[in-house]
Motif scaffolding. Structure first.
Motif, mmCIF file in Angstrom:
data_model
loop_
_atom_site.group_PDB
_atom_site.id
_atom_site.type_symbol
_atom_site.label_atom_id
_atom_site.label_comp_id
_atom_site.label_asym_id
_atom_site.label_seq_id
_atom_site.Cartn_x
_atom_site.Cartn_y
_atom_site.Cartn_z
ATOM 1 N N SER A 258 0.765 -1.172 0.107
ATOM 2 C CA SER A 258 0.022 0.009 -0.061
ATOM 3 C C SER A 258 0.700 1.338 0.083
ATOM 4 O O SER A 258 0.471 2.282 -0.633
ATOM 5 C CB SER A 258 -0.803 0.185 1.302
ATOM 6 O OG SER A 258 -1.761 -1.196 1.102
ATOM 7 N N ASP B 6 -5.762 -1.331 -5.139
ATOM 8 C CA ASP B 6 -5.149 -1.745 -3.761
ATOM 9 C C ASP B 6 -6.000 -2.931 -3.180
ATOM 10 O O ASP B 6 -6.711 -2.708 -2.444
ATOM 11 C CB ASP B 6 -4.715 -0.706 -2.846
ATOM 12 C CG ASP B 6 -3.692 -1.045 -1.518
ATOM 13 O OD1 ASP B 6 -3.478 -2.319 -1.459
ATOM 14 O OD2 ASP B 6 -3.533 -0.384 -0.854
ATOM 15 N N GLU B 7 -5.778 -4.204 -3.339
ATOM 16 C CA GLU B 7 -6.246 -5.233 -2.784
ATOM 17 C C GLU B 7 -8.003 -5.040 -2.974
ATOM 18 O O GLU B 7 -8.686 -4.855 -1.828
ATOM 19 C CB GLU B 7 -6.156 -5.393 -1.322
ATOM 20 C CG GLU B 7 -4.635 -5.440 -0.964
ATOM 21 C CD GLU B 7 -4.224 -6.423 0.248
ATOM 22 O OE1 GLU B 7 -4.929 -7.284 0.365
ATOM 23 O OE2 GLU B 7 -3.315 -6.243 0.624
HETATM 24 MG MG MG Z 1 -2.103 -2.669 2.180
#
Ligand code: MG
Ligand code: ATP
Ligand code: ATP
Ligand code: MG
Lengths: 528, 325, 342, 350, 301
Positions: free
Chosen positions: B47, B177-178
């Motif tokens: 991240s 992000d995910e």
């Molecule tokens: Mg993360």
């Protein structure tokens, strides 16, 4: 702020009055007296004089009073005022016994109104104070038909009277505006017309004395009510256009001692009494009086604005006040107090600083101070070390308050010493009556009952001869003073201030320029 | 030229007087039109890289070295004011917490329309709203639900709305992000399918961040493996899954249950992921590495280039190719 | 390896309902578990799988007397969990132990590892002396791979990693030597890299302690990794049940099929077919009529909204709840390598 | 680009996908306000009951209390008991009392001998003027300070604003009033000391009067505001700081929205809601400040009335003033709650 | 299988600290600027209050003559004298003890009541919880100061009355807070674990719930103390305090009613108010900082 019209008196006070209803009001009657006429009034020296009545005759040994009243007088609504209205009013006072003057009508038996301008009052005996001097005359055509209960809660928001001013506006707890009643007989009376030119009186209620003082300073009001704080009053000294005045007071700061005695068993406490039996011994009470440094009390509590206390009548009553010579006052001598106690056998045997009676009872007393009036706890605080200094133990100060305290003192008789303040009308009877045996459970804050005193009190009530009465009154005071059932701490003087730039012609009125027993001020001041 | 080129990027966080280096000399490129997967365990700095690229590092985080070149221009060190024309317009971002990336008190449509109007001040309200409708339909949200509030959406719909929002400025690069981590597998599969479709339809370049190797295999062209704030291996999907070079990559693949490999065959990586407050010396993986040598504890390995585009950094492969790729 | 079908089950769940009243909203209660039948046989590993909100947690808690049972029965050995007496409950507490999902929330942060693991022994007064207590605690910690145990025992939860905490959790469950170990998503919050070690720890301990393992997960690949049998839940209902190979390799229920197919596999060449399933599990309060999966099911027809399909046999020890059980031929979703679970 | 790219779209059809169905929402809308209002009414009922029994619980005879200064004869005393209904059994008095309360008949003032309602009406207006003015100040400055501090949380601005807010909160209201008087009225002579308007002023135009009242309003309103502004600022700051940590704030930045948009539409908008409810909760505190301020400034409102009622031991007036204050607070909190639930779409469904 | 290494370098936060957390919390508190100022102030006041009580066990003596009243500050009278000629300086010291005593005692009552209601309500739950919280909400809604005034006006004057009245009217907020905390603790996994082990509910309550609730309760209690001190001052100022006691509020009432404002006698007006503010502020700062330090939301970090 907004600007002010001329001819207006702005009068700042902590209270306007409790109610516009003159029958039940118990607060200062000045505004009622401006709206309602009276047969007689107090003059600026607080002596009764004729008002609506033009003639007063006594007969039947003083027990019958015949009044002749002015003719052509009208109420504010245009209805004529006749003797019928007076008959109605007085009978109402007599029957309801309410309000400030209800009590004074007690000896009144019948009222006659033989014609429109004549009223005859029949008393059970010659009255010491003719209640006509204070009783507002209310219009029968408005009040008639109301039951006592109705009258009790009658809002009277029109305030129809026949007096010098009439109601313009009333907002409870805020302001009362009275306008000049230019038709009032007094403005043009042939026996000395009132020369005042006030067009309006605005009495505003302000929350505290500080505000009152500031308002006076800022030219927002013209005159203050009584200022009880000597500092606030003193702070007005020297302000431009502000006049500060100090008047003899009608107020009595004292503590009453529980002397409730068993009548069948003199010297023994009454079975209902909760007080300390030691207090039945006058020696202890006298010692208390000696232990008291009254000048210090006057200095600290009253800021020096008052007189050391002695007898039960305050000096504001003038001739009726018994002046005990300085040297004969039991005051400010702890050494003497100790001597008396030692002599009577009240000695600190166990060395704890508190004396005991020969039977081993500690001289330990409860002191209650009402908090209704700010200065009472202050007195109590100062008194406590003074008494402790001569070997008494003072429990408290118990700052309890109504209703507990009233219940405790006036109903249960369960107290030892109780600080309280009396404010008397300009007549001796009220103050003397407080110590009458009849007042147990009602007014009495001592449960004092003395046959000689009682006889004098009763006699002066119906004594027609003023000089004779004065003697009786003084003798009664002396008897009571010698009993030491009361410990009078001080007579505060009455403090007031007014502005002399907007209004002129302020008279000197005994006992205060406003809010007292005379309405003279309102009737004589003029715009500048 | 690569659309995004990150080289030797270092990012530091300061916390309670200590410095956490959450990216330590990370380099990789993303070619136009490709999908690059960034994998690594929790806390490995994935991240951080995404946020640094977007210029969204928190107040205590800072790029302390290296460069981020986007479309030829240097991004590291851009002023906040300059970022406004980049974020949303040239780079879009989809977050993991679909639930939380939407303003709960505003209607979804308005939220999608908002960046459109921000990035195109000339556009009328109605036009922006039309485009927002189009976008929401594009990601598969039926028209009658466009004006709903986020709480009225299911998790999958929220993530779709999140994607629509990220796309509203028509960015060239989408950083995800995910984006599917919190979703149930069926929904997850459909979102992945949606991203695949969008990539083709809109000619998107995507940086896809995940810890799930399965997801990467499905969607990406290339994979960058991150371990403890450093990139350890990079290659095409085939390279990485077919013949992983770095022991960490191998171990990671070993630890994932794989239907094709048989039951009970997965093995965890011993030890604990290192703390970035005091990372191990030398190769950061050495305390957990089954093939660790003495040198691993003392020296950081350099990059080794293998066939194709595959590179790894491990002492097993000697010292050749020391330079950065 | 599987003892399935051997004799009477250790746990027999019959017609189990667990309903929660919705506060405020006067509507229907949440039927978190709705008419579930389930047998758990001694010594096996049974995995309950399903999407979030399907009622897995509620089911296993009901089995362990941690959730209120609305109706139905749960027999644990010879006692009925729904109507336990106090003394029975205490005994049962000893026989059934839990491992919970969140490794960070399962401990009181003020307790040391030692007191966490010792607590069950203290509560049940199972250790005669302090030294015995220590011995058993250390033994449990070592068994769970927390060595040196003495050192770990002194630590506090925040000083451990997630994986280590989960090991402590297992150790604390183990000290009582339970017959049934219920693990509710014990690995879903752990990093992939430590997951498999914990899983194999479970497998190992199950065997060495001859426990029965009831394992809850939403991740079919995890289930496949360790389960003897798998039971699939959807919206409070059991929709499929069978051996791991059956359920993963040849799912009979369209829902299971979609679920298995959607699992991302770390193999770029294994791309499962499009599931074709719509929407998501959504709010369990608004339960569809008939088969609960039918609004999302690509194979649904009119019958599906008309009847609630029972769980019926589709193969040897393989049951599925689908109206079209007999007619659907679902392709295998993944290339599967069959083998044993450790 | 209007068509969906994927076969299995989230159609949202069917009961599965619609969490908050329409019927549920309406049922809720119908019931929540009703429930909330009922709750308020129960509170008032309890206050009324409390008032009644408090009066009964007093030591001694309540009639004694009424009669206090005017020492009555026993007959008059009896009459008094009767006229106040003190002779009836307690429960009957209680019922009478309740029916009267419903008709806003709060009895006769012991002191003024007039319906308490007549005393309350002007006081209520004045209190509302004062509280209203204070509220405006609190709102404007409190929110502004809170927004600045919350938006720059962690900075020196934030620290000093927070410290200031805590200090303001710690000030005794009455003392602030005294200090303001000391400074602005006594030392500087700028503003009037007390009251709601100049004593006996005559106004040429309504504008004059407004000006006068406004002048009198400045210090008391400022007094209340100074003390309360701190708590509102803190509440706003904390909720904004909390909101700032939300993912959607980061997401909004990632979309390239302007900081101002993010601050107002995302930050303040979300932070305002909790601030608003908490603010409604502090209304009681605001009334506390009002009472003290009214006493210090002789502002003829409910607080001053209460104060005087205490001084005069005028129980019916005291109770009624308390009751009216309770009514104000209950109404205000109820409205705030209902308003809040209308504002936040999330609350509507949960 | 090899053991995982022991993590030793995790940065622990106070709430994660094991065992006796008080030192850790104190440390964190000290590190917040607010906490430091508050703690220092509080310590000063404690010393001042105790010293004041010891030094002036008897109320400060009144003056002797008129001149002793309202003396301006001088060498003899550091802060001058009041309307009875009593030294303001000495009265302040005596008042400190009263303020602290009232604050702490009233808070103790409030927290005790709040804990009983909050814990039983959160623990028993269901109908009882609804009922109890209904009452609690009512008490939260009913404006406190007017209620206190009404109560104080009809009850007998005295310190116990003040303490009880303030205490009894301020339990509602702590009750709500404690209940919420009990509920959230109850839902936490380690409670479930304890239940699964077979711990009895009361045992769980005592060993797991209460200690974890204690921090929040303490922080709230400190804030409550601040409020109680303020309320006592207000009551004394309104003339509803114990008339025989010297408290800071009473001093201000004395000053206000004797006209000190308009006379500009700042020495009787400013010091008591300033001390009230500082004392309240010290509690406020500590309570506020403590709330932040033990904020449950930050536990997740
Ligand atoms: Mg993360
Ligand atoms: N704001 C911050 N302040 C201090 N440290 C931070 C901050 N944000 C992240 N970190 C630290 O930086 C490291 C990398 O964090 P990052 O969030 O980038 O990891 P990640 O790979 O995205 O992990 P995850 O898979 O859990 O999302 C971690 O050790 C984390 O603790
Ligand atoms: N105590 C409770 N009160 C009300 N509803 C509950 C309660 N516990 C669970 N539910 C509801 O019951 C349903 C099933 O929940 P459960 O936790 O058993 O699902 P799950 O399959 O374990 O989901 P997850 O994977 O998210 O843990 C959910 O809709 C949940 O909201
Ligand atoms: Mg679950």
């Amino acid at each position: 702020g907004g600007e002010t019209a001329s001819g207006v008196m702005r009068f700042g006070h902590l209270n306007i009055f409790d109610t516009p209803n003159p029958v039940v009001t118990v607060s200062t009657p000045d505004m009622h007296w401006l709206v309602y006429d009276r047969l007689m009034e107090f003059d600026d020296n607080l002596s009764p004089q004729l008002s609506l009545a033009t003639n007063r005759e006594l007969s039947n040994g003083g027990a019958t009073v015949t009044y002749t009243i002015r003719s052509g007088v009208e109420f504010h609504d245009g209805e004529p005022l006749t003797s019928a209205d007076i008959k109605y009013s007085f009978e109402l006072y007599r029957d309801t016994k309410k309000g400030l003057f209800g009590g004074f009508f007690e000896p009144l038996e019948t009222v006659e109104a033989p014609d429109d301008t004549t009223v005859v009052l029949h008393f059970s005996g010659p009255p010491a104070l003719d209640p006509s001097v204070g009783a507002p005359i209310i219009p029968a055509h408005i009040w008639q038909g109301m039951s006592p209960e109705d009258i009790d809660i009658f809002g009277n928001d029109e305030m129809i009277g026949s007096g010098a001013f009439k109601l313009n506006e009333y907002t409870p707890d805020d302001r009362l505006v009275l306008d000049r009643n230019s038709d009032w007989w007094g403005w043009s009376s042939n026996d000395g017309p009132k020369t005042g030119t006030l067009e309006q009186i605005v009495k505003v209620q302000l929350a505290n004395e500080e505000t009152i003082a500031n308002s006076l300073r800022n030219n927002e009001i013209d005159v203050t009510g009584t200022i009880s704080s000597p500092d606030i009053w003193a702070g007005l000294q020297g302000e431009p256009n502000v006049v500060v005045e100090e008047y003899p007071g009608l107020v009595l700061d004292h503590f009453g001692i529980n002397v409730y005695e068993d009548p069948d068993n003199p010297g023994q406490p009454h079975p209902d009494s909760g007080g300390n039996p030691l207090l039945l011994d006058p020696v202890i009470r006298e010692a208390m009086s000696w232990a008291m440094d009254r000048q210090r009390l006057v200095d600290l509590v009253l800021g020096g604005r008052g007189m050391k206390g002695s007898v039960v009548l305050p000096p504001g009553l003038g001739d009726a006040f018994l002046e005990v010579p300085e040297g004969e006052q039991a005051n400010g001598n702890p050494v003497k107090a100790r001597e008396i106690l030692d002599a009577a056998g009240y000695i600190d045997r166990d060395g704890d600083g508190v004396r005991e009676s020969p039977d081993g009872e500690k001289l330990s007393f409860r002191l209650f101070a009402s908090t209704v009036i700010d200065r009472l706890p202050l007195y109590a605080e100062l008194i406590k070390p003074m008494l402790e200094d001569v070997g008494m133990e003072i429990q408290g100060v118990f700052g309890e308050d109504d209703p507990t305290l009233i219940q405790r003192v006036f109903v249960d008789a369960d107290w030892d010493m109780y600080t309280w303040v009396w404010q008397t009308p300009p007549d001796a009877t009220f103050m003397l009556s407080v110590q009458s045996c009849d007042q147990f459970g009602n007014l009495s804050d001592t449960y004092y009952c003395d046959a000689d005193y009682e006889a004098l009190f009763k006699a002066q009530q119906t004594e027609g001869d003023p000089a004779q009465r004065l003697n009786m009154v003084k003798e009664a005071q002396q008897i009571f003073y010698d009993s030491f059932a009361y410990c009078v701490m001080a007579y505060p003087t009455k403090l007031q201030a007014y502005r002399d730039d907007n209004l002129v012609g302020w008279p000197f009125v005994n006992n205060g320029i406003t809010t007292n027993w005379s309405t003279e001020t309102f009737l004589v001041v003029s715009e500048a | 030229m690569a659309l995004l080129s990150i080289s030797d990027l270092t990012v530091d966080y300061r916390r309670a007087g200590r410095v956490i280096r959450a990216a330590d000399g990370v380099s990789f490129d993303i070619e136009r039109g490709s999908v690059v997967g960034l994998v690594g365990e929790s806390g490995s700095g994935k991240s951080t890289l995404a946020l640094a690229t977007m210029g969204l590092l928190p107040a205590n985080g800072q790029v302390t070295g290296g460069s981020i070149r986007f479309d030829g221009a240097e991004m590291a060190g851009l002023e906040e004011a300059q970022w406004h024309s980049v974020r949303g317009r040239r780079m879009g971002m989809v977050f993991q917490g679909a639930m939380n990336s939407l303003n709960p008190v505003r209607r979804v449509l308005d939220q999608v329309a908002e960046p459109i109007r921000t990035h195109d001040p000339g556009i009328t309200k109605a036009k922006a709203s039309d485009r927002a409708h189009d976008l929401l339909s594009l990601v598969g949200i039926p028209g009658d639900r466009h004006k709903a509030y986020p709480y009225e959406y299911s998790g999958g719909m929220r993530q779709r709305a999140g994607i629509a929002m990220a796309l509203s400025g028509r960015p060239a690069l989408l950083i995800a992000d995910e984006p599917v981590t919190a979703l149930d597998v069926i929904v997850q599969a459909r979102i992945l399918r949606l991203l695949e479709n969008l990539r083709e339809a809109l000619d998107l370049t995507i940086l896809f961040i995940t810890h799930d190797l399965g997801v990467v295999a499905r969607l990406c062209d290339r994979v960058v493996v991150l371990y403890a704030a450093r990139a350890v291996e990079e290659g095409t999907v085939e390279d990485i899954y077919g013949h992983p070079k770095h022991p960490y990559t191998r171990a990671l693949l070993q630890s994932v249950p794989n239907f094709a490999r048989g039951r009970g065959k997965s093995r965890g990586i011993p030890g604990t992921p290192p703390s970035l407050l005091s990372p191990p010396s030398g190769c950061r993986f050495h305390p957990r590495c089954p093939e660790a040598m003495e040198i691993c504890a003392t020296r950081s390995p350099g990059w080794t280039r293998f066939a194709g585009e595959q590179v790894a950094t491990c002492h097993l492969y000697g010292e050749e190719g020391h330079s950065n790729v | 390896m599987s003892d399935a079908g051997n004799g009477s089950p250790l746990v027999a769940v019959r017609e189990l309902n667990v309903h929660f009243k919705r506060s405020r909203r006067a509507g229907q209660p949440v039927r978190a578990v709705d008419g579930v039948d389930l047998d758990i046989f001694a010594g096996e590993t049974l995995c309950i799988v399903g999407e979030s909100g399907s009622g897995k947690t509620t089911l296993v808690r009901a089995i362990g007397h941690l959730a209120p049972i609305t109706s139905g029965s749960v027999r644990f050995g010879d006692v009925d969990v729904a109507h336990l007496r106090r003394s029975e409950l205490r005994t049962m507490r000893r026989r059934v132990q839990y491992v919970f999902q969140d490794p960070f929330e399962s401990f009181d942060r003020r307790q040391s590892i030692f007191s966490i693991v010792a607590q069950p022994l203290r509560v049940h007064k199972l250790a005669g002396s302090q030294s015995e207590l220590e011995e058993r605690v250390h033994e449990a910690l070592e068994e769970c791979g927390l060595e040196p145990a003495g050192e770990f025992a002194r630590l506090y939860p925040h000083q451990l990693s997630g994986g280590q905490r989960q090991r402590v959790s297992i150790a604390a469950a183990l000290v009582l030597r339970p017959e049934l170990l219920i693990a509710d998503e014990p690995v879903s919050m752990l990093d992939v890299s430590v997951r498999s070690d914990i899983l194999s720890l479970f497998v190992r301990l199950k065997q060495s302690h001859q426990m029965t393992l009831l394992f809850v997960t939403h991740d079919l690949s995890v289930a496949w990794e360790i389960a003897d049998r798998i039971a699939v839940m959807y919206l409070g209902k059991m929709v499929e049940e069978g051996s791991a190979d059956q359920v993963i390799g040849r799912p009979a229920n369209p829902y299971t099929h979609a679920l298995v197919g959607a699992i991302p596999v770390p193999d770029p060449h294994d791309v499962a077919p499009e599931p074709g399933v719509r929407g998501d599990i959504g709010d369990i309060a608004g339960i569809p009529a008939g088969c609960r999966f039918h609004p999302r099911c690509p194979f649904a027809d009119d019958r599906c909204s008309a009847m609630i399909p029972p769980l019926s046999r589709v193969g040897d020890g393989h049951r599925s709840a689908c109206v079209r059980n007999d007619e659907l031929e679902l392709p295998a979703p993944h290339r599967l390598a069959t083998g044993s679970a450790g | 680009m209007t068509s969906s790219l994927e076969p299995g779209t989230d159609t949202g059809s069917g009961p599965v996908d619609v969490p908050a169905s329409r019927t549920v929402r309406w049922r809720w809308l119908r019931s929540y306000p009703a429930r909330r209002v009922l709750q308020g009414l129960i509170t008032l009922f309890v206050v009324a009951t409390f008032n009644f029994w408090l009066f009964r619980m007093l030591p001694g005879d309540p009639a004694r209390l009424i009669a206090r200064e005017s020492r009555l004869s026993p007959e008059a005393f009896e009459q008094l008991r009767e006229s106040f209904g003190l002779n009836e059994p307690a429960w009957q008095q209680y019922l009478t009392y309740l029916t009267k309360i419903v008709r806003f008949d709060t009895g006769i003032s012991f002191k003024a001998r007039m319906p308490v309602t007549d005393l309350l009406k002007p006081a209520l207006t004045n209190t509302l003027i004062l509280t209203g003015a204070a509220l405006v100040l609190i709102f404007v400055f409190g929110l502004a300070f809170g927004i600045v501090a919350g938006w720059r949380r962690g900075t020196r601005t934030d620290t000093s604003l927070t410290l200031t807010a805590l200090t303001l909160w710690s000030l005794p209201t009455f003392w602030v009033g005294l200090m303001l008087v000391l400074l602005f009225s006594i030392s500087l002579g700028l503003l009037p000391v007390a009251g709601i308007r100049s004593v006996a002023a005559i106004y040429r135009t309504p504008f004059d009067e407004m000006r006068d009242v406004l002048e009198h309003l400045v210090l008391p309103a400022a007094t209340i505001a100074i003390v309360s502004v701190g708590s509102i600022a803190l509440i706003m700051r904390n909720s904004l700081a909390e909101v700032a940590d939300e993912d959607y704030m980061l997401a909004a930045r990632a979309r390239g929205l302007r900081p101002r948009t993010i601050l107002w539409r995302y930050g303040v908008r979300n932070a305002f809601l909790p601030t608003f409810t908490l603010m409604a909760l502090t209304l009681g505190l605001l009334m506390a400040g009002t009472i003290q301020t009214e006493v210090v400034f002789s502002w003829p409102g409910l607080g001053l009335l209460m104060y005087e009622a205490v001084q005069d031991r005028d129980l019916p007036l005291l109770e009624a003033a308390f009751f009216v204050i309770a009514v104000i607070v209950v109404i205000a909190t109820t409205i705030a709650d209902l308003f809040y639930s209308r504002l936040d779409p999330r609350i509507r469904s949960s | 299988m090899s053991a995982e290494g022991i993590m030793t370098d995790a940065a622990p936060t106070a709430q994660d600290r094991p065992g006796n957390q008080a030192p850790a919390v104190m440390g964190q508190l000290w590190r917040t600027g607010r906490g430091k100022i508050g703690l220092i102030l509080l310590a000063v006041f404690l010393v001042y209050g105790v010293a004041g009580y010891l030094a002036y066990e008897n109320p400060p003596a009144a003056g002797e003559t008129v001149e002793d009243r309202f003396r301006a500050p001088s060498v003899d009278y550091l802060l001058g004298t009041d309307n009875l000629g009593r030294s303001v300086w000495e009265q302040l010291a005596v008042g400190a003890g009263i303020s602290l005593a009232v604050g702490v005692a009233a808070t103790a009552i409030a927290v005790l009541m709040g804990s009983i209601v909050g814990i039983t309500s959160g623990y028993i739950g269901g109908r009882f919880d609804q009922f109890a919280m209904g009452i609690t909400d009512m008490f939260i809604t009913i404006p406190a100061l007017p209620l206190i005034i009404v109560l104080a006006a009809v009850l007998s004057r005295g310190l116990p009355t003040i303490i009880v009245v303030i205490g009894v009217t301020s339990w509602a907020v702590p009750a709500r807070l404690i209940r919420a905390e009990v509920l959230s603790q109850r839902e936490r996994t380690f409670i479930l674990r304890a239940k699964a082990i077979g711990m009895r509910p009361l045992h769980i309550m005592w060993t797991h719930v209460l200690p974890n609730v204690a921090g929040i309760v303490l922080a709230n209690a400190i804030l409550l103390t601040a409020a109680a001190i303020l309320t006592e001052a207000v009551l004394a100022f309104l003339g509803l305090g114990d008339p025989s006691l010297i408290s800071w509020g009473k001093m201000l009432q004395n000053a206000f009613s004797s006209g000190a404002t308009s006379l500009g006698y700042w020495w009787v007006l400013i010091p008591p108010g300033l001390l009230i503010t500082l004392l309240v502020l010290s509690f406020t700062l500590v309570g506020n900082a403590l709330t932040d330090v033990i904020d449950p939301r930050r536990r997740a970090e």
